[in-house]
Design a protein around this motif. Structure first.
Motif, PDB file in Angstrom:
ATOM      1  N   PHE A 138       0.835  -1.208   0.000  1.00 20.73           N
ATOM      2  CA  PHE A 138       0.000   0.000   0.000  1.00 20.73           C
ATOM      3  C   PHE A 138       0.871   1.260   0.000  1.00 20.73           C
ATOM      4  CE2 PHE A 138      -2.292   3.426   2.104  1.00 20.73           C
ATOM      5  CZ  PHE A 138      -3.496   3.436   1.413  1.00 20.73           C
ATOM      6  N   ILE A 139       1.900   1.285   0.839  1.00 15.49           N
ATOM      7  CA  ILE A 139       2.784   2.454   0.939  1.00 15.49           C
ATOM      8  C   ILE A 139       3.496   2.705  -0.392  1.00 15.49           C
ATOM      9  CG2 ILE A 139       4.890   3.336   2.042  1.00 15.49           C
ATOM     10  CD1 ILE A 139       3.943   1.785   4.595  1.00 15.49           C
ATOM     11  N   ILE A 140       4.001   1.637  -1.008  1.00 12.52           N
ATOM     12  CA  ILE A 140       4.706   1.759  -2.293  1.00 12.52           C
ATOM     13  C   ILE A 140       3.765   2.306  -3.366  1.00 12.52           C
ATOM     14  CG2 ILE A 140       5.779   0.437  -4.173  1.00 12.52           C
ATOM     15  CD1 ILE A 140       6.855  -1.467  -1.936  1.00 12.52           C
ATOM     16  N   ARG A 141       2.539   1.796  -3.390  1.00 13.53           N
ATOM     17  CA  ARG A 141       1.581   2.222  -4.420  1.00 13.53           C
ATOM     18  C   ARG A 141       1.053   3.627  -4.146  1.00 13.53           C
ATOM     19  NH1 ARG A 141      -1.717  -3.464  -5.636  1.00 13.53           N
ATOM     20  NH2 ARG A 141       0.105  -4.568  -6.479  1.00 13.53           N
ATOM     21  N   LEU A 142       0.922   3.967  -2.873  1.00 14.22           N
ATOM     22  CA  LEU A 142       0.500   5.323  -2.516  1.00 14.22           C
ATOM     23  C   LEU A 142       1.543   6.330  -2.996  1.00 14.22           C
ATOM     24  CD1 LEU A 142      -1.722   6.880  -0.896  1.00 14.22           C
ATOM     25  CD2 LEU A 142      -0.198   6.732   1.081  1.00 14.22           C
ATOM     26  N   GLU A 143       2.801   5.984  -2.798  1.00 13.54           N
ATOM     27  CA  GLU A 143       3.903   6.843  -3.233  1.00 13.54           C
ATOM     28  C   GLU A 143       3.924   6.988  -4.757  1.00 13.54           C
ATOM     29  OE1 GLU A 143       7.865   5.275  -2.707  1.00 13.54           O
ATOM     30  OE2 GLU A 143       8.590   7.205  -2.004  1.00 13.54           O
ATOM     31  N   ALA A 144       3.468   5.937  -5.458  1.00  8.39           N
ATOM     32  CA  ALA A 144       3.463   5.947  -6.927  1.00  8.39           C
ATOM     33  C   ALA A 144       2.179   6.554  -7.499  1.00  8.39           C
ATOM     34  CB  ALA A 144       3.641   4.526  -7.451  1.00  8.39           C
ATOM     35  N   ASN A 145       1.348   7.148  -6.627  1.00 10.38           N
ATOM     36  CA  ASN A 145       0.080   7.774  -7.045  1.00 10.38           C
ATOM     37  C   ASN A 145      -0.872   6.778  -7.714  1.00 10.38           C
ATOM     38  OD1 ASN A 145       0.804  10.427  -6.178  1.00 10.38           O
ATOM     39  ND2 ASN A 145       2.098  10.615  -7.998  1.00 10.38           N
ATOM     40  N   SER A 146      -0.912   5.551  -7.188  1.00 11.28           N
ATOM     41  CA  SER A 146      -1.820   4.539  -7.733  1.00 11.28           C
ATOM     42  C   SER A 146      -3.271   4.944  -7.505  1.00 11.28           C
ATOM     43  CB  SER A 146      -1.576   3.181  -7.067  1.00 11.28           C
ATOM     44  OG  SER A 146      -0.359   2.635  -7.479  1.00 11.28           O
ATOM     45  N   GLY A 147      -4.139   4.418  -8.358  1.00  7.88           N
ATOM     46  CA  GLY A 147      -5.573   4.651  -8.210  1.00  7.88           C
ATOM     47  C   GLY A 147      -6.206   3.610  -7.306  1.00  7.88           C
ATOM     48  N   LEU A 148      -7.520   3.502  -7.397  1.00  3.88           N
ATOM     49  CA  LEU A 148      -8.282   2.597  -6.533  1.00  3.88           C
ATOM     50  C   LEU A 148      -7.806   1.154  -6.647  1.00  3.88           C
ATOM     51  CD1 LEU A 148     -10.682   1.889  -4.692  1.00  3.88           C
ATOM     52  CD2 LEU A 148     -12.120   1.830  -6.733  1.00  3.88           C
ATOM     53  N   ASP A 149      -7.614   0.673  -7.878  1.00  4.28           N
ATOM     54  CA  ASP A 149      -7.230  -0.732  -8.072  1.00  4.28           C
ATOM     55  C   ASP A 149      -5.907  -1.044  -7.382  1.00  4.28           C
ATOM     56  OD1 ASP A 149      -9.498  -0.917  -9.525  1.00  4.28           O
ATOM     57  OD2 ASP A 149      -8.552  -1.405 -11.434  1.00  4.28           O
ATOM     58  N   GLY A 150      -4.947  -0.130  -7.492  1.00  2.39           N
ATOM     59  CA  GLY A 150      -3.644  -0.351  -6.874  1.00  2.39           C
ATOM     60  C   GLY A 150      -3.707  -0.298  -5.361  1.00  2.39           C
ATOM     61  N   LEU A 151      -4.473   0.652  -4.820  1.00  3.88           N
ATOM     62  CA  LEU A 151      -4.536   0.840  -3.369  1.00  3.88           C
ATOM     63  C   LEU A 151      -5.386  -0.222  -2.674  1.00  3.88           C
ATOM     64  CD1 LEU A 151      -4.785   4.734  -3.208  1.00  3.88           C
ATOM     65  CD2 LEU A 151      -2.770   3.299  -2.862  1.00  3.88           C
ATOM     66  N   ALA A 152      -6.161  -0.983  -3.450  1.00  4.56           N
ATOM     67  CA  ALA A 152      -6.893  -2.114  -2.865  1.00  4.56           C
ATOM     68  C   ALA A 152      -5.938  -3.260  -2.536  1.00  4.56           C
ATOM     69  CB  ALA A 152      -7.982  -2.592  -3.820  1.00  4.56           C
ATOM     70  N   CYS A 153      -4.714  -3.168  -3.069  1.00  7.92           N
ATOM     71  CA  CYS A 153      -3.619  -4.116  -2.773  1.00  7.92           C
ATOM     72  C   CYS A 153      -3.929  -5.545  -3.210  1.00  7.92           C
ATOM     73  CB  CYS A 153      -3.244  -4.041  -1.301  1.00  7.92           C
ATOM     74  SG  CYS A 153      -2.552  -2.436  -0.850  1.00  7.92           S
ATOM     75  N   MET A 154      -3.282  -6.513  -2.537  1.00 11.56           N
ATOM     76  CA  MET A 154      -3.358  -7.912  -2.977  1.00 11.56           C
ATOM     77  C   MET A 154      -4.670  -8.559  -2.552  1.00 11.56           C
ATOM     78  SD  MET A 154       0.534  -9.225  -2.167  1.00 11.56           S
ATOM     79  CE  MET A 154       0.742  -8.384  -0.586  1.00 11.56           C
ATOM     80  N   LYS A 155      -5.184  -9.432  -3.416  1.00  6.86           N
ATOM     81  CA  LYS A 155      -6.387 -10.198  -3.094  1.00  6.86           C
ATOM     82  C   LYS A 155      -5.976 -11.583  -2.591  1.00  6.86           C
ATOM     83  CE  LYS A 155      -8.348  -9.863  -7.151  1.00  6.86           C
ATOM     84  NZ  LYS A 155      -9.371  -9.989  -8.229  1.00  6.86           N
ATOM     85  N   SER A 156      -6.832 -12.174  -1.770  1.00  5.46           N
ATOM     86  CA  SER A 156      -6.506 -13.514  -1.263  1.00  5.46           C
ATOM     87  C   SER A 156      -6.605 -14.567  -2.368  1.00  5.46           C
ATOM     88  CB  SER A 156      -7.425 -13.889  -0.097  1.00  5.46           C
ATOM     89  OG  SER A 156      -8.775 -13.840  -0.495  1.00  5.46           O
ATOM     90  N   ASN A 157      -7.502 -14.359  -3.334  1.00  5.81           N
ATOM     91  CA  ASN A 157      -7.644 -15.282  -4.467  1.00  5.81           C
ATOM     92  C   ASN A 157      -7.454 -14.501  -5.760  1.00  5.81           C
ATOM     93  OD1 ASN A 157      -8.654 -16.693  -2.279  1.00  5.81           O
ATOM     94  ND2 ASN A 157     -10.203 -17.765  -3.455  1.00  5.81           N
ATOM     95  N   THR A 158      -6.546 -14.950  -6.602  1.00  4.89           N
ATOM     96  CA  THR A 158      -6.325 -14.254  -7.868  1.00  4.89           C
ATOM     97  C   THR A 158      -5.789 -15.231  -8.908  1.00  4.89           C
ATOM     98  OG1 THR A 158      -5.339 -12.264  -8.848  1.00  4.89           O
ATOM     99  CG2 THR A 158      -3.934 -13.556  -7.393  1.00  4.89           C
ATOM    100  N   THR A 159      -5.690 -14.766 -10.146  1.00  5.14           N
ATOM    101  CA  THR A 159      -5.152 -15.587 -11.235  1.00  5.14           C
ATOM    102  C   THR A 159      -4.035 -14.825 -11.920  1.00  5.14           C
ATOM    103  OG1 THR A 159      -7.308 -16.615 -11.615  1.00  5.14           O
ATOM    104  CG2 THR A 159      -5.703 -16.802 -13.378  1.00  5.14           C
ATOM    105  N   ILE A 160      -2.927 -15.502 -12.151  1.00  3.52           N
ATOM    106  CA  ILE A 160      -1.786 -14.900 -12.846  1.00  3.52           C
ATOM    107  C   ILE A 160      -1.613 -15.596 -14.190  1.00  3.52           C
ATOM    108  CG2 ILE A 160       0.733 -14.640 -12.811  1.00  3.52           C
ATOM    109  CD1 ILE A 160       0.581 -14.256  -9.815  1.00  3.52           C
ATOM    110  N   ILE A 161      -1.458 -14.795 -15.241  1.00  4.07           N
ATOM    111  CA  ILE A 161      -1.230 -15.347 -16.576  1.00  4.07           C
ATOM    112  C   ILE A 161       0.269 -15.508 -16.784  1.00  4.07           C
ATOM    113  CG2 ILE A 161      -1.636 -15.050 -19.048  1.00  4.07           C
ATOM    114  CD1 ILE A 161      -4.191 -15.258 -17.335  1.00  4.07           C
TER     115      ILE A 161
END
Length: 436
Positions: A138-161
């Motif tokens: 969260f701190i890293i993304r806040l510093e990078a001016n991330s939007g909502l998607d970035g500041l929601a951070c990691m999800k417990s369930n996700t898919t990586i391509i």
């Protein structure tokens, strides 16, 4: 301390119960680096492996970035032997260039694990990201001016391509603090290794870690991350419902948006939908930058602009609809199908069900298309020619043996032996289908 351990174990079991349809009775790969987070994950999974019929398989990726890495991988193997968990060390041959080496190593790690998952029929991967990691992110993304998607951070369930398959990733420890995970290791008499890069201030995450150490700030960060996550979830649900009603898909990767729909949305929603569609249609690894998305929105609203390209996507505007088609560009490579499954152009999941070694997949060229029509091997289609040129085409040496989206197969065996679907097939199934 025993009471603390019991509470940690109960909390972990509650996560398994809540996610039992993804976890119970599955073959699970565990990413284990030797730190207390991943080791505690293996310990906790091992405790419940019999009760929930978990088939466990641990992986350690030796990136060879540090002198100690080989010894650490051997240490992890000894820990997994104590737990009777199958373990494999995967060695990465690092590139000569050190540019952006940590990100390069991260991508390589998931590709290497994906190959092993295919070989061992593993259903999902669990990794040990925890609450402290979440705050640092969260701190890293806040510093990078991330939007909502970035500041929601990691999800417990996700898919990586990856380059080979879709990896289902589960992070069971996002609500566990690192001190609790160390306690799990201590009570099991398993030590952990300490990565010296965790203290190197040249990395953003190390600097973020110092901020996250504050207990009062840590509490506030958790609350804020939780609120961002809930907001993102609710907005995504709303937008997904709108997409189902107003966007049509074809499983060859073309989509059609109603002009009126996209134009009447607030700009925030326009951006989110376009970011999603460009990733799907353009086969992109990361979301396009705001500058690109803003230019697309401007072009959509400009009545003097009909067709344009942006973000690897070709936009074709008409009075009522906008077509989005994969842009034909040099990054669409021809590759040999070396493994049972391969992902091509980050759009199509290909499953090879034969042992022929010299099958390749690449884009259909204009010359080949014209020649195939002349020979009456395929019929002309109403599909825009820009889309035809980016269709996956299978060859043995230089001979075309299959173009599934144009219903061409040299013989029945090629129809049987090569299966193909868009990596976002679930989205296509749940939305309207577009047939051109």
């Amino acid at each position: 301390m025993v009471r603390t351990l019991n509470l940690i174990e109960k909390k972990f079991e509650n996560f398994i119960i809540k996610n039992s349809k993804y976890i119970a009775n599955k073959k699970i790969g565990i990413g284990v680096s030797g730190g207390p987070d991943s080791l505690s994950l293996a310990i906790l999974l091992n405790k419940y492996r019999t009760k929930y019929n978990l088939d466990l398989f641990a992986f350690t990726v030796d990136h060879q970035l540090r002198i100690e890495s080989q010894k650490e991988a051997q240490f992890v193997k000894s820990c997994m032997d104590k737990l009777s968990i199958c373990h494999k060390t995967i060695v990465w041959k690092k590139p000569h260039s050190q540019h952006n080496i940590l990100e390069t190593a991260r991508i390589a790690r998931y590709n290497l694990i994906a190959k092993e998952c295919i070989k061992n029929d593993i259903d999902l991967i669990m990794i040990g990201h925890h609450a402290n990691d979440q705050i640092e992110t969260f701190i890293i993304r806040l510093e990078a001016n991330s939007g909502l998607d970035g500041l929601a951070c990691m999800k417990s369930n996700t898919t990586i391509i990856t380059d080979f398959t879709k990896l289902n990733i589960i992070r069971p420890l996002l609500n566990f603090e690192k001190k609790d995970l160390k306690e799990v290791c201590r009570k099991t008499n398993i030590n952990w290794v300490s990565d010296p890069t965790n203290y190197n201030l040249k990395y953003k995450r190390t600097k973020a870690r110092y901020i996250a150490k504050s207990k009062s700030l840590s509490h506030d960060f958790k609350l804020v991350i939780n609120q961002y996550s809930k907001l993102k979830l609710n907005i995504d649900k709303l937008l997904n419902n709108q997409i189902k009603k107003n966007v049509k898909f074809n499983d060859n990767g073309i989509c059609e948006i109603k002009n009126e729909f996209i134009k009447k949305l607030p700009k925030l929603f326009q951006k989110k939908i376009l970011i999603l569609l460009i990733k799907i249609i353009g086969g992109k690894k990361y979301p396009r930058k705001s500058l690109v998305i803003n230019r697309i929105i401007t072009n959509i609203h400009d009545v003097n602009i009909n067709n344009f390209t942006a973000g690897g996507v070709y936009f074709i505007k008409s009075k009522n609809i906008i077509l989005l088609i994969r842009q034909n560009e040099p990054s669409i490579n021809q590759i040999i199908l070396q493994y049972k499954t391969t992902i091509w152009d980050r759009r199509f999941l290909i499953t090879k069900q034969c042992h022929t070694s010299n099958i390749s997949v690449g884009p259909l060229t204009e010359k080949d298309y014209i020649n195939m029509v002349k020979l009456k091997k395929i019929q002309k289609t109403k599909m825009p020619f820009a889309a035809i040129k980016t269709l996956p085409t299978f060859r043995v040496l230089d001979e075309i043996v299959s173009i599934p989206h144009l219903l061409y197969y040299k013989n029945y065996l090629w129809k049987k032996n090569i299966k193909i679907e868009h990596i976002e097939n679930d989205l296509f199934i749940s939305c309207n289908k577009l047939y051109i």
